[in-house]
Write a protein that holds these residues in place. Structure first.
Motif, PDB file in Angstrom:
ATOM      1  N   MET A 190     113.584  50.513  30.265  1.00 46.99           N
ATOM      2  CA  MET A 190     112.524  49.644  29.750  1.00 46.99           C
ATOM      3  C   MET A 190     111.432  49.408  30.806  1.00 46.99           C
ATOM      4  O   MET A 190     110.249  49.369  30.492  1.00 46.99           O
TER       5      MET A 190
ATOM      6  N   ALA B  84     110.592  51.523  33.136  1.00 51.03           N
ATOM      7  CA  ALA B  84     109.817  52.762  33.209  1.00 51.03           C
ATOM      8  C   ALA B  84     108.832  52.852  32.050  1.00 51.03           C
ATOM      9  O   ALA B  84     107.667  53.243  32.228  1.00 51.03           O
ATOM     10  N   ILE B  85     109.288  52.477  30.857  1.00 47.61           N
ATOM     11  CA  ILE B  85     108.399  52.543  29.682  1.00 47.61           C
ATOM     12  C   ILE B  85     107.246  51.547  29.821  1.00 47.61           C
ATOM     13  O   ILE B  85     106.093  51.871  29.525  1.00 47.61           O
ATOM     14  N   ARG B  86     107.560  50.355  30.312  1.00 52.51           N
ATOM     15  CA  ARG B  86     106.500  49.346  30.503  1.00 52.51           C
ATOM     16  C   ARG B  86     105.451  49.805  31.500  1.00 52.51           C
ATOM     17  O   ARG B  86     104.289  49.457  31.400  1.00 52.51           O
TER      18      ARG B  86
ATOM     19  N   MET C 243     104.430  52.865  31.929  1.00 53.16           N
ATOM     20  CA  MET C 243     103.731  54.090  31.497  1.00 53.16           C
ATOM     21  C   MET C 243     102.226  53.866  31.468  1.00 53.16           C
ATOM     22  O   MET C 243     101.767  52.786  31.104  1.00 53.16           O
ATOM     23  N   LYS C 244     101.495  54.924  31.826  1.00 56.11           N
ATOM     24  CA  LYS C 244     100.019  54.789  31.821  1.00 56.11           C
ATOM     25  C   LYS C 244      99.407  55.699  30.758  1.00 56.11           C
ATOM     26  O   LYS C 244      99.976  56.667  30.368  1.00 56.11           O
TER      27      LYS C 244
ATOM     28  N   THR D  13      97.842  53.895  25.550  1.00 58.84           N
ATOM     29  CA  THR D  13      99.035  53.602  26.363  1.00 58.84           C
ATOM     30  C   THR D  13     100.067  52.821  25.553  1.00 58.84           C
ATOM     31  O   THR D  13     101.263  53.106  25.617  1.00 58.84           O
TER      32      THR D  13
ATOM     33  N   LYS E 142     101.898  55.097  23.316  1.00 60.19           N
ATOM     34  CA  LYS E 142     102.891  55.890  24.058  1.00 60.19           C
ATOM     35  C   LYS E 142     104.164  55.080  24.278  1.00 60.19           C
ATOM     36  O   LYS E 142     105.282  55.565  24.072  1.00 60.19           O
ATOM     37  N   ARG E 143     103.981  53.843  24.710  1.00 62.47           N
ATOM     38  CA  ARG E 143     105.143  52.973  24.952  1.00 62.47           C
ATOM     39  C   ARG E 143     105.919  52.735  23.663  1.00 62.47           C
ATOM     40  O   ARG E 143     107.150  52.735  23.651  1.00 62.47           O
TER      41      ARG E 143
ATOM     42  N   MET F 208     107.936  55.797  22.827  1.00 67.41           N
ATOM     43  CA  MET F 208     109.099  55.918  23.710  1.00 67.41           C
ATOM     44  C   MET F 208     110.189  54.915  23.326  1.00 67.41           C
ATOM     45  O   MET F 208     111.368  55.261  23.243  1.00 67.41           O
ATOM     46  N   GLU F 209     109.774  53.680  23.090  1.00 67.74           N
ATOM     47  CA  GLU F 209     110.769  52.653  22.720  1.00 67.74           C
ATOM     48  C   GLU F 209     111.440  52.994  21.389  1.00 67.74           C
ATOM     49  O   GLU F 209     112.641  52.789  21.220  1.00 67.74           O
TER      50      GLU F 209
ATOM     51  N   VAL G 150     113.977  55.656  22.041  1.00 63.78           N
ATOM     52  CA  VAL G 150     115.151  55.066  22.713  1.00 63.78           C
ATOM     53  C   VAL G 150     116.021  54.331  21.686  1.00 63.78           C
ATOM     54  O   VAL G 150     117.254  54.445  21.700  1.00 63.78           O
TER      55      VAL G 150
ATOM     56  N   VAL H  83     102.191  62.752  26.590  1.00 61.84           N
ATOM     57  CA  VAL H  83     102.023  61.804  27.702  1.00 61.84           C
ATOM     58  C   VAL H  83     101.907  62.528  29.039  1.00 61.84           C
ATOM     59  O   VAL H  83     102.296  63.693  29.172  1.00 61.84           O
TER      60      VAL H  83
ATOM     61  N   ASP I 177     103.264  61.056  31.870  1.00 66.74           N
ATOM     62  CA  ASP I 177     104.560  60.807  32.538  1.00 66.74           C
ATOM     63  C   ASP I 177     105.667  61.575  31.819  1.00 66.74           C
ATOM     64  O   ASP I 177     106.550  60.984  31.202  1.00 66.74           O
TER      65      ASP I 177
ATOM     66  N   LEU J  19     109.598  60.974  31.732  1.00 70.23           N
ATOM     67  CA  LEU J  19     110.296  59.939  30.949  1.00 70.23           C
ATOM     68  C   LEU J  19     110.866  60.489  29.639  1.00 70.23           C
ATOM     69  O   LEU J  19     112.051  60.306  29.368  1.00 70.23           O
TER      70      LEU J  19
END
Lengths: 106, 134
Positions: free
Chosen positions: A99, A101-103, A105-106, B11, B14-15, B18-19, B22, B44, B46, B49
């Motif tokens: 979490m 790492a996800i927070r 993220m850019k 952004t 993207k989050r 990802m969440e 998960v 993304v 990154d 991840l």
């Protein structure tokens, strides 16, 4: 002897696992099952060990054997609880790190 | 990897993706989670991840060698990511490469001494390895 095994089953690792994990099989849940099987094997062997000790002890000191078996059982339970606690901590730290790492993220 | 879709996402999006992936994984919908992580890789910057996410899906399936490959991809993309090293260490331990596992876990704790970004996870797995049961 027969009154010992039910106590062991109350702390059986498989039961703890089944109440705390979802139905799919992760590496850790598989490991939990294996650990449970090992624990079950040890529990199952306690009476065998007891029988061996009894036959060695010609005086037939039954209460000593019972106490020894209880100590073995307590050690096994303590180890299982410690394992469960560590696995729980791993899951928690895994989730928190993901979490974070996800927070970030850019 | 080149973005195959002419899509630009924010952004927050993207989050959110990802969440969601998960959550899919954690609820046992591993195939859908894998599809989502695959898609996110191309969306993304990154990329380590979603690669970690793909590795974790393989880990959940019990395919530890394939998980190792995914985590190695993540480490190659982001060598300073403690989380990637921690996951790699865990998968290596489960695939019985204990020495490499120790190295990966040590690397994770070095990279994240505070512990919030994978260091704690590595330390907990290390503790488990110390029991000698993996």
């Amino acid at each position: 002897m027969s009154n010992i095994n039910p106590v062991g089953q109350n702390y059986d690792f498989r039961q703890i696992q089944s109440t705390t994990t979802s139905s799919h099989q992760s590496g850790w849940s598989k490991f939990g099952r294996i650990l449970g099987d090992v624990a079950g094997g040890v529990m199952g062997n306690v009476p065998v060990l007891g029988s061996a000790l009894s036959s060695l002890n010609t005086q037939g000191d039954a209460s000593f054997n019972q106490q020894y078996e209880l100590i073995l059982l307590q050690q096994q339970i303590q180890q299982n609880m410690q394992m469960f606690s560590t696995m729980s901590n791993i899951s928690k730290s895994k989730h928190e790190a993901a979490m974070t790492a996800i927070r970030n993220m850019k | 990897m080149v973005n195959p879709l002419p899509i630009a996402i924010t952004t927050d999006e993207k989050r959110f993706l990802m969440e969601s992936a998960v959550l899919m994984r954690d609820s046992g919908r591993l195939d859908q989670a894998a599809v989502m992580f695959e898609a996110i890789v191309s969306l993304v910057d990154d990329r380590h991840l979603p690669l970690i996410g793909l590795g974790s899906v393989e880990f959940e399936r019990g395919a530890f060698e394939r998980a190792v490959e995914r985590f190695e991809d993540a480490v190659a993309f982001a060598p300073d990511c403690a989380l990637a090293h921690a996951h790699l260490g865990e998968a290596l331990a489960f695939s019985r490469h204990l020495e490499e596992a120790q190295l990966a876990l040590r690397k994770a704790t070095e990279l994240d001494p505070a512990g919030t970004a994978g260091g704690n996870m590595a330390r907990q797995i290390q503790k488990f390895l110390d029991y000698g049961l993996l």
